[in-house]
Design a protein around this motif. Structure first.
Motif, PDB file in Angstrom:
ATOM      1  N   MET A  86       8.351   2.950   3.652  1.00  0.00           N
ATOM      2  CA  MET A  86       8.822   4.334   3.677  1.00  0.00           C
ATOM      3  C   MET A  86      10.330   4.400   3.449  1.00  0.00           C
ATOM      4  SD  MET A  86       6.218   6.304   4.033  1.00  0.00           S
ATOM      5  CE  MET A  86       7.004   7.848   4.504  1.00  0.00           C
ATOM      6  N   GLY A  87      11.053   3.400   4.017  1.00  0.00           N
ATOM      7  CA  GLY A  87      12.504   3.368   3.836  1.00  0.00           C
ATOM      8  C   GLY A  87      12.886   3.188   2.377  1.00  0.00           C
ATOM      9  N   LEU A  88      12.180   2.283   1.685  1.00  0.00           N
ATOM     10  CA  LEU A  88      12.469   2.047   0.271  1.00  0.00           C
ATOM     11  C   LEU A  88      12.151   3.285  -0.561  1.00  0.00           C
ATOM     12  CD1 LEU A  88      13.304   0.146  -1.994  1.00  0.00           C
ATOM     13  CD2 LEU A  88      10.956  -0.712  -2.070  1.00  0.00           C
ATOM     14  N   LEU A  89      11.010   3.932  -0.283  1.00  0.00           N
ATOM     15  CA  LEU A  89      10.644   5.136  -1.037  1.00  0.00           C
ATOM     16  C   LEU A  89      11.642   6.266  -0.800  1.00  0.00           C
ATOM     17  CD1 LEU A  89       6.757   5.222  -0.597  1.00  0.00           C
ATOM     18  CD2 LEU A  89       8.032   4.744  -2.688  1.00  0.00           C
ATOM     19  N   SER A  90      12.102   6.413   0.440  1.00  0.00           N
ATOM     20  CA  SER A  90      13.089   7.461   0.741  1.00  0.00           C
ATOM     21  C   SER A  90      14.395   7.199   0.001  1.00  0.00           C
ATOM     22  CB  SER A  90      13.344   7.524   2.251  1.00  0.00           C
ATOM     23  OG  SER A  90      12.170   7.899   2.938  1.00  0.00           O
ATOM     24  N   ALA A  91      14.798   5.914  -0.053  1.00  0.00           N
ATOM     25  CA  ALA A  91      16.034   5.564  -0.765  1.00  0.00           C
ATOM     26  C   ALA A  91      15.895   5.873  -2.256  1.00  0.00           C
ATOM     27  CB  ALA A  91      16.357   4.082  -0.555  1.00  0.00           C
TER      28      ALA A  91
ATOM     29  N   ASN B  66       9.878  13.126  -6.120  1.00  0.00           N
ATOM     30  CA  ASN B  66       9.507  13.127  -4.703  1.00  0.00           C
ATOM     31  C   ASN B  66       8.440  12.073  -4.383  1.00  0.00           C
ATOM     32  OD1 ASN B  66       9.541  13.982  -2.041  1.00  0.00           O
ATOM     33  ND2 ASN B  66       8.015  15.578  -2.374  1.00  0.00           N
ATOM     34  N   PRO B  67       8.792  10.768  -4.502  1.00  0.00           N
ATOM     35  CA  PRO B  67       7.795   9.707  -4.337  1.00  0.00           C
ATOM     36  C   PRO B  67       7.322   9.387  -2.916  1.00  0.00           C
ATOM     37  CG  PRO B  67       9.964   8.767  -4.740  1.00  0.00           C
ATOM     38  CD  PRO B  67      10.104  10.253  -4.912  1.00  0.00           C
ATOM     39  N   PRO B  68       8.079   9.696  -1.829  1.00  0.00           N
ATOM     40  CA  PRO B  68       7.616   9.234  -0.517  1.00  0.00           C
ATOM     41  C   PRO B  68       6.178   9.591  -0.201  1.00  0.00           C
ATOM     42  CG  PRO B  68       9.814  10.129  -0.330  1.00  0.00           C
ATOM     43  CD  PRO B  68       9.351  10.420  -1.729  1.00  0.00           C
TER      44      PRO B  68
ATOM     45  N   SER C 222      -0.633  -4.536  14.423  1.00  0.00           N
ATOM     46  CA  SER C 222       0.104  -3.285  14.623  1.00  0.00           C
ATOM     47  C   SER C 222       1.600  -3.475  14.433  1.00  0.00           C
ATOM     48  CB  SER C 222      -0.184  -2.715  16.007  1.00  0.00           C
ATOM     49  OG  SER C 222      -1.540  -2.405  16.156  1.00  0.00           O
ATOM     50  N   VAL C 223       2.159  -4.509  15.064  1.00  0.00           N
ATOM     51  CA  VAL C 223       3.606  -4.728  14.969  1.00  0.00           C
ATOM     52  C   VAL C 223       4.003  -5.081  13.542  1.00  0.00           C
ATOM     53  CG1 VAL C 223       5.511  -6.208  15.703  1.00  0.00           C
ATOM     54  CG2 VAL C 223       3.863  -5.377  17.383  1.00  0.00           C
ATOM     55  N   SER C 224       3.312  -6.057  12.948  1.00  0.00           N
ATOM     56  CA  SER C 224       3.667  -6.475  11.588  1.00  0.00           C
ATOM     57  C   SER C 224       3.392  -5.347  10.592  1.00  0.00           C
ATOM     58  CB  SER C 224       2.900  -7.734  11.199  1.00  0.00           C
ATOM     59  OG  SER C 224       1.508  -7.540  11.357  1.00  0.00           O
ATOM     60  N   GLY C 225       2.272  -4.648  10.772  1.00  0.00           N
ATOM     61  CA  GLY C 225       1.951  -3.541   9.876  1.00  0.00           C
ATOM     62  C   GLY C 225       2.947  -2.411   9.995  1.00  0.00           C
ATOM     63  N   PHE C 226       3.397  -2.123  11.232  1.00  0.00           N
ATOM     64  CA  PHE C 226       4.387  -1.067  11.436  1.00  0.00           C
ATOM     65  C   PHE C 226       5.698  -1.414  10.735  1.00  0.00           C
ATOM     66  CE2 PHE C 226       7.834   0.914  13.905  1.00  0.00           C
ATOM     67  CZ  PHE C 226       7.476   2.241  13.765  1.00  0.00           C
ATOM     68  N   LEU C 227       6.087  -2.696  10.802  1.00  0.00           N
ATOM     69  CA  LEU C 227       7.309  -3.112  10.106  1.00  0.00           C
ATOM     70  C   LEU C 227       7.156  -2.924   8.596  1.00  0.00           C
ATOM     71  CD1 LEU C 227       8.216  -6.376  12.084  1.00  0.00           C
ATOM     72  CD2 LEU C 227       9.373  -4.156  12.180  1.00  0.00           C
ATOM     73  N   GLY C 228       5.978  -3.291   8.068  1.00  0.00           N
ATOM     74  CA  GLY C 228       5.725  -3.081   6.642  1.00  0.00           C
ATOM     75  C   GLY C 228       5.761  -1.611   6.285  1.00  0.00           C
ATOM     76  N   LEU C 229       5.231  -0.781   7.170  1.00  0.00           N
ATOM     77  CA  LEU C 229       5.219   0.669   6.964  1.00  0.00           C
ATOM     78  C   LEU C 229       6.635   1.228   6.929  1.00  0.00           C
ATOM     79  CD1 LEU C 229       3.349   3.226   6.852  1.00  0.00           C
ATOM     80  CD2 LEU C 229       3.598   3.346   9.326  1.00  0.00           C
TER      81      LEU C 229
ATOM     82  N   LEU D 139       0.836  -1.202   0.000  1.00  0.00           N
ATOM     83  CA  LEU D 139       0.000   0.000   0.000  1.00  0.00           C
ATOM     84  C   LEU D 139       0.868   1.249   0.000  1.00  0.00           C
ATOM     85  CD1 LEU D 139      -2.746   1.415   0.234  1.00  0.00           C
ATOM     86  CD2 LEU D 139      -2.573   1.182   2.714  1.00  0.00           C
ATOM     87  N   ILE D 140       1.868   1.299   0.890  1.00  0.00           N
ATOM     88  CA  ILE D 140       2.764   2.451   0.965  1.00  0.00           C
ATOM     89  C   ILE D 140       3.553   2.602  -0.337  1.00  0.00           C
ATOM     90  CG2 ILE D 140       4.803   3.388   2.125  1.00  0.00           C
ATOM     91  CD1 ILE D 140       2.249   3.712   3.709  1.00  0.00           C
TER      92      ILE D 140
END
Length: 416
Positions: free
Chosen positions: A348-353, A374-376, A337-344, A33-34
């Motif tokens: 976001m990390g991949l988009l920032s890179a 500016n994809p993030p 929450s935990v698994s979703g946060f890791l996916g989030l 999704l992100i």
């Protein structure tokens, strides 16, 4: 709270593989999704970047050849705009137009020299109002002004690439360049945010006409309107077209003789496309998350079934149905929450890179920013994703929680 967390971890530890696989499905859903939303944002920002150097409600008008004979005039006649066309439109559409400028253009034939440096650049004669239609960033000095027009001044503003080619590191303001052997004083340096590598020189339009034997001819016309809607801008476009067709005796059905680019119409069309893309992305992302929710719900049902005796004992010693529901829901929300946060975080990390890489590439290839920029995903998207996670956890745990709350202590102990 600490005891509750320990209890949740202890329960999940007994079913590690199922918990990990279920958590992965939720993490993958949020990650996709992100990633999709960020990619959609990047494409939309690239599209908007294409319009950054142009007024959103502009009309760009150019002449072509007539396709139909009319009033004794043969087809194939070339339309030539003049200063009179500019004056007529400026007076006739005063309430509809915020800025209007004629242009006198010499493509690639403006040979400019400074000392031993020279080059052939695009030369455009424009009015001061043109800066509100073709928007540029002034890096140094000033734009053309009305005094330059009134006094037919031989002044010029250079795009940044032209300045670098002719002056290198030297300050160009107040220095003279020669354009086709005619001296012009440099009064400003600009950068086109849409096309940063553009090699262009602007001079006053009436000076250009006088110096380069243009008489009263104009290559084209540019207008920014007061319209707020596409329909209103379209109305002004048709009125301008009709007026120019009458002035140049063009057949009413000869729509090819005068070309007009309506930027507001194209901008809104592009926005509509990306709104559809965003909706599609949300549908795909939510469907992926739903698959994860089903997995979480299934594992919670299995956990409730395996803990039937435990839940029965809890209720036998006084646990309320709400406390049982809260226990199951907390476990469900914890997994999502935990698994979703890791996916989030990974998304976001991949988009920032990717954004950092594209910024470096754009330094050498500015047109990259016009395609993907500016994809993030923004803060609102991240917040929405977190809300989706919590809601998903509650939904996933609702059926198992109701099942657990309905367990009767005597039947649970008897079944065991």
């Amino acid at each position: 709270m600490f005891n509750s967390l320990q209890e949740i971890l202890s329960t999940l530890k007994q079913n590690k593989l199922r918990a990990i696989m279920t958590g992965f499905s939720v993490a993958w859903g949020i990650f996709m999704l992100i990633l999709l939303l960020g990619s959609g944002n990047g494409l939309q920002h690239g599209m908007e970047n294409n319009f950054r150097g142009t007024a959103k409600n502009a009309l760009w008008i150019w002449s072509r050849q007539t396709q139909v004979s009319y009033k004794g005039l043969q087809a194939g006649r070339r339309i030539q705009f003049t200063n009179e066309d500019y004056n007529h439109l400026a007076n006739m559409f005063d309430d509809d137009i915020s800025n209007i400028s004629g242009r006198f253009r010499r493509w690639g034939s403006g040979t400019a020299t400074y000392k031993d440096q020279y080059g052939d650049y695009d030369l455009e004669g424009v009015r001061p109002e043109f800066q509100h239609i073709q928007i540029v960033d002034m890096v140094q000095g000033r734009y053309l002004n009305q005094m330059d027009m009134n006094e037919y001044r031989k002044v010029a503003i250079l795009s940044l690439p032209v300045k670098k080619a002719l002056f290198k590191d030297e300050d160009p303001i107040g220095k003279y360049i020669r354009i086709s052997k005619v001296p012009f004083m440099v009064v400003g340096i600009f950068e086109n945010p849409e096309r940063r590598d553009e090699e262009k020189i602007y001079i006053p339009v009436n000076t250009a006409q006088r110096v380069f034997n243009g008489n009263n001819q104009l290559s084209d016309l540019a207008i920014s309107t007061n319209a707020l809607t596409v329909a209103e801008n379209k109305r002004i476009e048709e009125a301008v077209r009709t007026t120019l067709m009458k002035r140049h005796r063009v057949a009413p059905d000869d729509k090819q003789a005068i070309g007009i680019w309506n930027t507001l119409e194209h901008f809104k069309q592009a926005q509509g496309v990306f709104s559809g893309i965003r909706m599609f992305v949300w549908v795909i992302g939510i469907m992926t998350i739903i698959a994860g929710i089903v997995g979480v719900s299934n594992i919670m049902i299995i956990l409730v079934k395996e803990r039937t005796k435990e839940i029965g004992i809890r209720k036998a010693i006084g646990a309320t149905p709400w406390s049982v529901i809260r226990l199951v829901l907390s476990e469900s929300v914890f997994i999502t929450s935990v698994s979703g946060f890791l996916g989030l975080v990974f998304g976001m990390g991949l988009l920032s890179a990717v954004s950092m890489v594209l910024q470096r590439v754009a330094e050498n290839s500015p047109n990259v920013e016009n395609i993907f920029y500016n994809p993030p995903a923004n803060v609102s998207v991240v917040t929405s994703a977190l809300v989706v996670l919590i809601v998903a956890g509650l939904i996933a745990g609702f059926v198992p929680a109701r099942k657990a709350a309905g367990i009767k202590p005597i039947e649970a102990l008897h079944d065991e």
